[in-house]
Design a protein around this motif. Structure first.
Motif, PDB file in Angstrom:
ATOM      1  N   LEU A  30     -30.272 -26.698  27.631  1.00 55.43           N
ATOM      2  CA  LEU A  30     -29.423 -27.008  26.739  1.00 55.43           C
ATOM      3  C   LEU A  30     -28.856 -25.659  25.837  1.00 55.43           C
ATOM      4  O   LEU A  30     -29.560 -24.738  25.998  1.00 55.43           O
ATOM      5  CB  LEU A  30     -30.307 -27.774  25.599  1.00 55.43           C
ATOM      6  N   VAL A  31     -27.639 -25.901  25.270  1.00 56.42           N
ATOM      7  CA  VAL A  31     -27.353 -24.748  24.589  1.00 56.42           C
ATOM      8  C   VAL A  31     -27.832 -24.783  23.153  1.00 56.42           C
ATOM      9  O   VAL A  31     -27.363 -25.535  22.424  1.00 56.42           O
ATOM     10  CB  VAL A  31     -25.478 -24.835  24.728  1.00 56.42           C
ATOM     11  N   SER A  32     -28.514 -23.681  23.001  1.00 57.80           N
ATOM     12  CA  SER A  32     -29.158 -23.816  21.774  1.00 57.80           C
ATOM     13  C   SER A  32     -28.497 -22.933  20.494  1.00 57.80           C
ATOM     14  O   SER A  32     -28.822 -23.044  19.486  1.00 57.80           O
ATOM     15  CB  SER A  32     -30.667 -23.069  21.926  1.00 57.80           C
ATOM     16  N   TRP A  61     -28.234 -31.906  12.284  1.00 63.19           N
ATOM     17  CA  TRP A  61     -28.446 -32.918  13.411  1.00 63.19           C
ATOM     18  C   TRP A  61     -28.376 -32.430  14.884  1.00 63.19           C
ATOM     19  O   TRP A  61     -29.001 -32.701  15.824  1.00 63.19           O
ATOM     20  CB  TRP A  61     -27.008 -33.826  13.630  1.00 63.19           C
ATOM     21  N   PHE A  62     -27.547 -30.928  14.845  1.00 63.87           N
ATOM     22  CA  PHE A  62     -27.879 -30.427  16.313  1.00 63.87           C
ATOM     23  C   PHE A  62     -29.079 -29.911  16.510  1.00 63.87           C
ATOM     24  O   PHE A  62     -29.645 -29.960  17.715  1.00 63.87           O
ATOM     25  CB  PHE A  62     -26.609 -29.157  16.046  1.00 63.87           C
ATOM     26  N   ASP A  63     -29.847 -29.342  15.193  1.00 69.06           N
ATOM     27  CA  ASP A  63     -30.965 -28.715  15.359  1.00 69.06           C
ATOM     28  C   ASP A  63     -32.179 -29.928  15.767  1.00 69.06           C
ATOM     29  O   ASP A  63     -33.099 -29.681  16.765  1.00 69.06           O
ATOM     30  CB  ASP A  63     -31.544 -28.068  14.287  1.00 69.06           C
ATOM     31  N   ARG A  64     -31.945 -30.829  15.262  1.00 70.49           N
ATOM     32  CA  ARG A  64     -32.806 -32.447  15.505  1.00 70.49           C
ATOM     33  C   ARG A  64     -32.551 -32.697  16.844  1.00 70.49           C
ATOM     34  O   ARG A  64     -33.512 -32.960  17.547  1.00 70.49           O
ATOM     35  CB  ARG A  64     -32.325 -33.336  14.693  1.00 70.49           C
ATOM     36  N   GLY A  65     -31.537 -32.448  17.541  1.00 66.65           N
ATOM     37  CA  GLY A  65     -31.054 -32.909  18.975  1.00 66.65           C
ATOM     38  C   GLY A  65     -32.028 -32.128  19.741  1.00 66.65           C
ATOM     39  O   GLY A  65     -32.567 -32.290  21.053  1.00 66.65           O
ATOM     40  N   LEU A  66     -31.870 -30.633  19.649  1.00 69.33           N
ATOM     41  CA  LEU A  66     -32.934 -29.636  20.325  1.00 69.33           C
ATOM     42  C   LEU A  66     -34.303 -29.967  20.224  1.00 69.33           C
ATOM     43  O   LEU A  66     -35.037 -29.961  21.140  1.00 69.33           O
ATOM     44  CB  LEU A  66     -32.375 -28.164  19.622  1.00 69.33           C
ATOM     45  N   GLU A  67     -34.704 -30.460  19.079  1.00 66.41           N
ATOM     46  CA  GLU A  67     -36.081 -30.657  18.714  1.00 66.41           C
ATOM     47  C   GLU A  67     -36.540 -32.013  19.621  1.00 66.41           C
ATOM     48  O   GLU A  67     -37.644 -31.953  20.286  1.00 66.41           O
ATOM     49  CB  GLU A  67     -36.334 -30.919  17.292  1.00 66.41           C
ATOM     50  N   PHE A  74     -35.021 -38.009  25.338  1.00 67.60           N
ATOM     51  CA  PHE A  74     -33.653 -37.383  25.570  1.00 67.60           C
ATOM     52  C   PHE A  74     -32.581 -38.369  25.085  1.00 67.60           C
ATOM     53  O   PHE A  74     -31.437 -37.907  24.684  1.00 67.60           O
ATOM     54  CB  PHE A  74     -33.448 -37.097  27.207  1.00 67.60           C
ATOM     55  N   GLU A  75     -32.784 -39.708  25.010  1.00 66.98           N
ATOM     56  CA  GLU A  75     -31.717 -40.570  24.689  1.00 66.98           C
ATOM     57  C   GLU A  75     -31.655 -40.582  23.039  1.00 66.98           C
ATOM     58  O   GLU A  75     -30.574 -40.383  22.506  1.00 66.98           O
ATOM     59  CB  GLU A  75     -32.424 -41.896  24.774  1.00 66.98           C
ATOM     60  N   ALA A  76     -32.788 -40.235  22.230  1.00 69.20           N
ATOM     61  CA  ALA A  76     -32.698 -39.815  20.871  1.00 69.20           C
ATOM     62  C   ALA A  76     -31.801 -38.486  20.524  1.00 69.20           C
ATOM     63  O   ALA A  76     -30.989 -38.199  19.795  1.00 69.20           O
ATOM     64  CB  ALA A  76     -33.898 -39.636  20.155  1.00 69.20           C
ATOM     65  N   ALA A  77     -32.255 -37.537  21.582  1.00 68.89           N
ATOM     66  CA  ALA A  77     -31.573 -36.388  21.464  1.00 68.89           C
ATOM     67  C   ALA A  77     -30.134 -36.434  21.666  1.00 68.89           C
ATOM     68  O   ALA A  77     -29.184 -35.618  20.961  1.00 68.89           O
ATOM     69  CB  ALA A  77     -32.135 -35.186  22.545  1.00 68.89           C
ATOM     70  N   ALA A  78     -29.644 -37.311  22.743  1.00 71.08           N
ATOM     71  CA  ALA A  78     -28.369 -37.235  22.966  1.00 71.08           C
ATOM     72  C   ALA A  78     -27.321 -38.071  21.674  1.00 71.08           C
ATOM     73  O   ALA A  78     -26.395 -37.646  21.473  1.00 71.08           O
ATOM     74  CB  ALA A  78     -28.053 -38.247  24.293  1.00 71.08           C
ATOM     75  N   LEU A  95     -21.699 -31.043  25.107  1.00 69.61           N
ATOM     76  CA  LEU A  95     -22.108 -30.581  26.134  1.00 69.61           C
ATOM     77  C   LEU A  95     -23.749 -31.040  26.241  1.00 69.61           C
ATOM     78  O   LEU A  95     -24.352 -31.422  27.254  1.00 69.61           O
ATOM     79  CB  LEU A  95     -22.180 -29.042  26.460  1.00 69.61           C
ATOM     80  N   ASN A  96     -24.348 -30.647  25.236  1.00 68.14           N
ATOM     81  CA  ASN A  96     -25.931 -31.188  25.116  1.00 68.14           C
ATOM     82  C   ASN A  96     -26.009 -32.577  25.158  1.00 68.14           C
ATOM     83  O   ASN A  96     -27.035 -33.046  25.695  1.00 68.14           O
ATOM     84  CB  ASN A  96     -26.438 -30.572  23.914  1.00 68.14           C
ATOM     85  N   ALA A  97     -25.287 -33.406  24.510  1.00 68.05           N
ATOM     86  CA  ALA A  97     -25.196 -34.990  24.665  1.00 68.05           C
ATOM     87  C   ALA A  97     -25.146 -35.290  26.015  1.00 68.05           C
ATOM     88  O   ALA A  97     -26.034 -36.087  26.617  1.00 68.05           O
ATOM     89  CB  ALA A  97     -24.157 -35.291  23.782  1.00 68.05           C
ATOM     90  N   ALA A  98     -24.221 -34.518  26.917  1.00 65.11           N
ATOM     91  CA  ALA A  98     -24.010 -34.861  28.297  1.00 65.11           C
ATOM     92  C   ALA A  98     -25.428 -34.558  28.997  1.00 65.11           C
ATOM     93  O   ALA A  98     -26.002 -35.380  29.915  1.00 65.11           O
ATOM     94  CB  ALA A  98     -22.933 -34.207  29.091  1.00 65.11           C
ATOM     95  N   TYR A  99     -25.893 -33.384  28.782  1.00 68.97           N
ATOM     96  CA  TYR A  99     -27.208 -32.892  29.517  1.00 68.97           C
ATOM     97  C   TYR A  99     -28.154 -34.106  29.292  1.00 68.97           C
ATOM     98  O   TYR A  99     -29.087 -34.515  30.058  1.00 68.97           O
ATOM     99  CB  TYR A  99     -27.679 -31.747  28.863  1.00 68.97           C
ATOM    100  N   ALA A 100     -28.557 -34.480  27.916  1.00 65.47           N
ATOM    101  CA  ALA A 100     -29.477 -35.419  27.452  1.00 65.47           C
ATOM    102  C   ALA A 100     -29.181 -36.772  28.189  1.00 65.47           C
ATOM    103  O   ALA A 100     -30.130 -37.448  28.448  1.00 65.47           O
ATOM    104  CB  ALA A 100     -29.405 -35.437  25.843  1.00 65.47           C
TER     105      ALA A 100
END
Length: 376
Positions: A30-32, A61-67, A74-78, A95-100
């Motif tokens: 993921l792009v952190s 929200w971005f940090d929450r996705g990384l967490e 991964f579904e919640a992260a996306a 991009l991180n949503a696509a990865y998740a």
């Protein structure tokens, strides 16, 4: 709070400030790096009413996705990355949503997110190449419905794929592999349905022409030239005095019944002549038989008178009388049947003639002084 490097089964996130795309299995890195946010929108709250402890800004929200990705949810992260992108559109969040989505085994959503990344303006060419490669890999795990084939004579009215109505303008489309239910309906209401099993990477064209049942064929009808012109879109070329198709049928029927009636009258007349003839012959033979046997007078007068003819053979006259009598009776029976049929035909001819007169056109040719003219 500074972001330290995080190692886990999901891959590795790079420190803040970097924007690299790593490919560490089993889940892409993921792009952190925090997204470059507008100063006016850094603290923009989430449009929904936040629950206690819920992020309220795009950065949170971005940090929450990384967490969540670190915990392999991964579904919640996306969803968290998409919430961040909704508040502040950034390439990193998409991009991180696509990865998740890819890690969550949701290839359709991953493809949608990858395509959104490629649609971003001023996308780095190196990153774009890697995104295209990841996109192609996801498409290879799906089924592609390339298009729809149907006959122009039977336009398609509705098309359902897996119970959901689709527009032919949305093709080609991607689907999960497995059993696919396809149902189609043309403009006449004919429906066809089939279920097909499709493997990953398979490409299919929906053949509606083969799917729909054949239409019901109507029997051919006798159409005259004027009616054919109307069916083909030409204006009818009929004069005020030319009869229409129903009038022609009515005239033909009346003419046929009238001819049959006159034929019946002729047969009745012929039978009448035959009955009269055989009746007279029967009477003649009866008189000869009576003269031969003196049946009515009881004695044969003048048997010794040379001026009186001797009586003939009574048996021959009796047989002839019997034959003529039988013929007369037979002709009478046939005459009764022919007369009844002729009477029925005559009544039918009268009724059809009245209907024909009532339905005749109001404009017709009629003699007028000096020639023919139209009479209304």
């Amino acid at each position: 709070m500074p972001r330290a490097q995080h190692r886990g089964s999901s891959g590795r996130w790079v420190p803040a400030g970097a924007c690299a795309l790593l490919s560490i299995a089993p889940f892409p890195a993921l792009v952190s790096a925090a997204p470059p946010l507008d100063a006016t929108r850094v603290n923009a709250p989430s449009p929904e009413a936040p629950s206690p402890g819920e992020p309220q800004t795009a950065l949170e929200w971005f940090d929450r996705g990384l967490e969540l990705a670190g915990r392999e949810d991964f579904e919640a992260a996306a969803e968290a990355f998409l919430r961040s992108h909704a508040l502040q559109p950034t390439t990193q969040a998409l991009l991180n949503a696509a990865y998740a989505f890819e890690a969550a085994k949701r290839p359709l959503d991953a493809v949608s997110s990858y395509r959104l990344v490629l649609a971003q303006p001023e996308l780095d060419e190196g990153l774009a190449a890697q995104v295209r490669e990841a996109l192609d890999a996801q498409v290879a795990t799906l089924v592609t419905l390339k298009g729809v084939r149907y006959s122009p004579d039977r336009p398609l009215a509705h098309l359902w794929i897996n119970g959901r109505e689709r527009d032919i303008e949305n093709f080609p489309m991607l689907l999960e592999p497995g059993l696919v239910d396809i149902e189609a309906e043309d403009e006449d209401g004919y429906r066809g349905r089939e279920r097909v099993a499709l493997d990953p990477g398979e490409v299919m064209v929906v053949d509606v022409a083969r799917l729909l049942p054949p239409p019901v064929q109507l029997p051919p009808q006798d159409v005259d030239a004027a009616t054919e012109g109307e069916l083909e879109g030409d204006s009818p070329t009929t004069s005020p005095t030319s009869p229409s198709r129903p009038d022609q049928i009515r005239d033909q029927r009346h003419r046929g019944v009238l001819i049959s009636t006159w034929v019946g009258v002729g047969l009745s007349g012929a039978l009448g002549v035959g009955i009269s003839t055989t009746g007279l012959l029967t009477r003649r033979e009866y008189n000869l038989y009576n003269d031969s046997t003196c049946f009515e007078e009881g004695a044969c007068a003048g048997s010794d008178d040379p001026n009186v003819d001797p009586p003939g053979d009574p048996e021959a006259h009796y047989q002839a009388m019997t034959r003529y009598e039988d013929a007369t009776n037979a002709l009478i029976g046939v005459g009764v049947v022919v007369g009844a049929v002729t009477l029925g035909l005559g009544i039918s001819a009268i009724v059809l003639g009245r209907k024909r007169a009532a339905a005749s056109e109001s404009v017709r040719l009629a003699p007028v002084p000096g020639g023919l003219g139209l009479r209304f």
